[in-house]
Design a protein around this motif. Sequence first.
Motif, PDB file in Angstrom:
ATOM      1  N   THR A 142      -9.259  10.701   6.701  1.00 65.11           N
ATOM      2  CA  THR A 142      -8.812   9.437   7.290  1.00 65.11           C
ATOM      3  C   THR A 142      -8.097   8.589   6.241  1.00 65.11           C
ATOM      4  OG1 THR A 142     -10.542   9.379   8.937  1.00 65.11           O
ATOM      5  CG2 THR A 142      -9.650   7.281   8.283  1.00 65.11           C
ATOM      6  N   GLY A 143      -6.910   8.105   6.588  1.00 67.61           N
ATOM      7  CA  GLY A 143      -6.172   7.242   5.659  1.00 67.61           C
ATOM      8  C   GLY A 143      -5.365   7.999   4.620  1.00 67.61           C
ATOM      9  N   HIS A 156       0.838  -1.190   0.000  1.00 73.81           N
ATOM     10  CA  HIS A 156       0.000   0.000   0.000  1.00 73.81           C
ATOM     11  C   HIS A 156       0.877   1.246   0.000  1.00 73.81           C
ATOM     12  CE1 HIS A 156      -3.565   2.421   0.926  1.00 73.81           C
ATOM     13  NE2 HIS A 156      -2.715   3.152   1.631  1.00 73.81           N
ATOM     14  N   GLY A 168      -2.601   9.469   5.090  1.00 77.30           N
ATOM     15  CA  GLY A 168      -1.169   9.284   5.311  1.00 77.30           C
ATOM     16  C   GLY A 168      -0.551  10.211   6.345  1.00 77.30           C
ATOM     17  N   LYS A 169      -1.385  10.899   7.124  1.00 74.66           N
ATOM     18  CA  LYS A 169      -0.856  11.851   8.105  1.00 74.66           C
ATOM     19  C   LYS A 169       0.037  11.170   9.134  1.00 74.66           C
ATOM     20  CE  LYS A 169      -5.003  13.036   9.433  1.00 74.66           C
ATOM     21  NZ  LYS A 169      -5.845  12.159   8.649  1.00 74.66           N
ATOM     22  N   SER A 170      -0.467  10.116   9.749  1.00 75.37           N
ATOM     23  CA  SER A 170       0.323   9.449  10.794  1.00 75.37           C
ATOM     24  C   SER A 170       1.591   8.837  10.211  1.00 75.37           C
ATOM     25  CB  SER A 170      -0.500   8.355  11.472  1.00 75.37           C
ATOM     26  OG  SER A 170      -1.662   8.899  12.031  1.00 75.37           O
ATOM     27  N   THR A 171       1.483   8.314   9.002  1.00 75.01           N
ATOM     28  CA  THR A 171       2.653   7.727   8.347  1.00 75.01           C
ATOM     29  C   THR A 171       3.716   8.805   8.133  1.00 75.01           C
ATOM     30  OG1 THR A 171       1.098   6.305   7.195  1.00 75.01           O
ATOM     31  CG2 THR A 171       3.364   6.293   6.411  1.00 75.01           C
TER      32      THR A 171
HETATM   33  N1  LIG Z   1       1.163  -0.819   9.509  1.00 73.07           N
HETATM   34  C1  LIG Z   1       0.509  -0.651   8.342  1.00 73.07           C
HETATM   35  N2  LIG Z   1       0.549  -1.603   7.381  1.00 73.07           N
HETATM   36  C2  LIG Z   1      -0.086  -1.439   6.206  1.00 73.07           C
HETATM   37  N3  LIG Z   1      -0.794  -0.358   5.877  1.00 73.07           N
HETATM   38  C3  LIG Z   1      -0.884   0.637   6.777  1.00 73.07           C
HETATM   39  C4  LIG Z   1      -0.242   0.543   8.059  1.00 73.07           C
HETATM   40  N4  LIG Z   1      -0.503   1.677   8.744  1.00 73.07           N
HETATM   41  C5  LIG Z   1      -1.277   2.427   7.937  1.00 73.07           C
HETATM   42  N5  LIG Z   1      -1.505   1.824   6.758  1.00 73.07           N
HETATM   43  C6  LIG Z   1      -2.289   2.351   5.623  1.00 73.07           C
HETATM   44  O1  LIG Z   1      -1.686   3.545   5.159  1.00 73.07           O
HETATM   45  C7  LIG Z   1      -2.659   4.530   4.895  1.00 73.07           C
HETATM   46  C8  LIG Z   1      -2.343   5.792   5.658  1.00 73.07           C
HETATM   47  O2  LIG Z   1      -2.487   5.541   7.037  1.00 73.07           O
HETATM   48  P1  LIG Z   1      -2.270   6.651   8.140  1.00 73.07           P
HETATM   49  O3  LIG Z   1      -2.393   5.990   9.460  1.00 73.07           O
HETATM   50  O4  LIG Z   1      -1.010   7.375   7.865  1.00 73.07           O
HETATM   51  O5  LIG Z   1      -3.529   7.594   7.877  1.00 73.07           O
HETATM   52  P2  LIG Z   1      -3.996   8.881   8.682  1.00 73.07           P
HETATM   53  O6  LIG Z   1      -4.018   9.988   7.701  1.00 73.07           O
HETATM   54  O7  LIG Z   1      -3.182   9.053   9.900  1.00 73.07           O
HETATM   55  O8  LIG Z   1      -5.489   8.499   9.056  1.00 73.07           O
HETATM   56  P3  LIG Z   1      -6.323   8.849  10.404  1.00 73.07           P
HETATM   57  O9  LIG Z   1      -6.877  10.219  10.221  1.00 73.07           O
HETATM   58  O10 LIG Z   1      -7.412   7.813  10.380  1.00 73.07           O
HETATM   59  O11 LIG Z   1      -5.412   8.712  11.571  1.00 73.07           O
HETATM   60  C9  LIG Z   1      -4.004   3.916   5.261  1.00 73.07           C
HETATM   61  O12 LIG Z   1      -4.661   3.554   4.064  1.00 73.07           O
HETATM   62  C10 LIG Z   1      -3.679   2.715   6.082  1.00 73.07           C
HETATM   63  O13 LIG Z   1      -4.593   1.682   5.799  1.00 73.07           O
END
Ligand SMILES: Nc1ncnc2c1ncn2[C@@H]1O[C@H](COP(=O)(O)OP(=O)(O)OP(=O)(O)O)[C@@H](O)[C@H]1O
Lengths: 268, 287
Positions: B44-45, B22, B47-50
Amino acid sequence: MLKDITLGQYFPGHSVIHRLDPRTKLIMLVVYIVALFLAKTWVSYALMLAFLVWVIQISTIPPKAIVRGMKPLVMILLFTGILNLFFSQDGRVLVHFWIITVTTGGVSRAAMMMARILMLITGSFLLTYTTSPIALTDGLESLMGPLKKLKVPVHELAMMMCIALRFIPTLIEETDKIMSAQKARGADFENGSLMDRAKALIPILVPLFISAFRRADELATAMECRCYQGGEGRTKMKQLHYHRNDFFAFGIGGAVVLAVVVLGQFGL
Amino acid sequence: MEPILEIKNLSYIYSIGTPFEHKALDNISFAVHRGEFIGIIGHTGSGKSTLMQQLNGLLKPTSGTVLLEGKDIWSDKQLTRQARFRVGLVFQYPEYQLFEETVYRDIAFGPKNMGLSAEEIDRRVREAAGFVGLTAEQLEVSPFDLSGGQKRRVAIAGVIAMEPEVLILDEPTAGLDPIGRAEILGNIESYRRAKNATIMMVSHSMEDVARLTDRLLVLNGSKLAMDGTPAEVFTHAEELVDMGLSIPEVTQVFLHLRKLGLDVENVYTIGQAVAALKKIRGGAAHA
Ligand SMILES: Nc1ncnc2c1ncn2[C@@H]1O[C@H](COP(=O)(O)OP(=O)(O)OP(=O)(O)O)[C@@H](O)[C@H]1O
Ligand SMILES: [Mg+2]
């Protein structure tokens, strides 16, 4: 990443193998393992291997996934191989060094044991890869049904297994998250003495246990709220039924065992 | 001035080489300057946390670089470890990472890992506790006896105690009541002022980011969709709505007023709205 561990993971699909009754697959696995132990010669091994490859092919599981699942087991495999190398002293001597003697008999025995373990593991992978954990516990519960007469809490055991399986990915994800959070505070899991590394696990294990207990509590409450009551008088939404394909599978499985036994009779 | 953090063409793919591959970040570039307060918004999703986990070396980019004061944090092990301490990251729901017997010891975990002296650790723990409004008595209790909001503050103090130059918070106010939210945001602001720290905050509250931040990064579908001041970003109301985001309510009201023919400028906070309305009333009084 911890998540990449595939040991015993379910690969959703719609192949014939996926659609077999879980009981059929469980019984077939047992039959297959028995046949593996009955097989004593290379000819019967070749037959078993051909059967296995054929099943993998129709199951549409990518062979890569099976190979990846093997990785954690390489050590066990090597260990068995090396141990068996010295077990048999028959045949021609290949290497003689100090107290170590390797003979053709030893090599052939080691190769056979390794092939047996590899095929055994692949067979079990096929079961878990093509059967969802829920279906698997359903199948086990149904097969162990007669034990209820002996007051074995079969349903409760199946329910516990089902819940445990359901929460493995959740707990792995949680461990990943907690590890990252502690690493962000400078925790170091890779360096230091054995003692240091054991100590470094505390910041992971404590939050992990707390959250596991919290989840268990929440789940229990949620089940009680829905008036869950196991065992006696409980019916299933999805009843298990044998279909035509299941009888075919039993037929083919029986034929393979028979062939192995007959081959054994002829010393092949 | 040299940026403290610089992200260049960063991409990240989860579970690369498996069926679950992904792409979570796609060719992202931006620079962070000292003292900035940056808000990160996105559906949501997105990629902020990533992205946040790339900035302190928890996740290694699949391609691209993260520069801390001009040095690639992955170029050697020591620098990666330094990045962990200089860029503090508070995770989403950080209260679930508490593990020590007392609040004091939990906050001290980070500074201890930095190898600081006992006196320095003590000073930092007490100072960090002060920033988040924990009393001296609370330092001696078990973190598990505290309320959810208090636990959250202990966890934030645990990162603040490392005195990071860049403090990153992933949705620090999620799941808190309005008073709890205001307090946490106040704590962050006071740390920023006291240490002249750089703050990056992921948030789903448009009101909060409009009021607090100097700059917004908008993530959409793994890409950096916008980068600018809240004023600039919130003029693209329709695009934001398309990304599943919103604009502050007061901005919506004023956009609507403009559509109705009232001559007002765009506003993003209640303060600006009051000023704008006063101006109109003043104008009307003169006429
Ligand atoms: N450990 C992981 N393994 C595989 N895919 C992941 C993992 N962590 C996150 N993802 C995927 O990467 C994408 C981005 O995730 P992320 O957690 O960065 O989103 P986000 O913007 O922080 O969302 P939220 O607002 O829900 O916290 C999502 O589609 C998620 O499914
Ligand atoms: Mg997130």
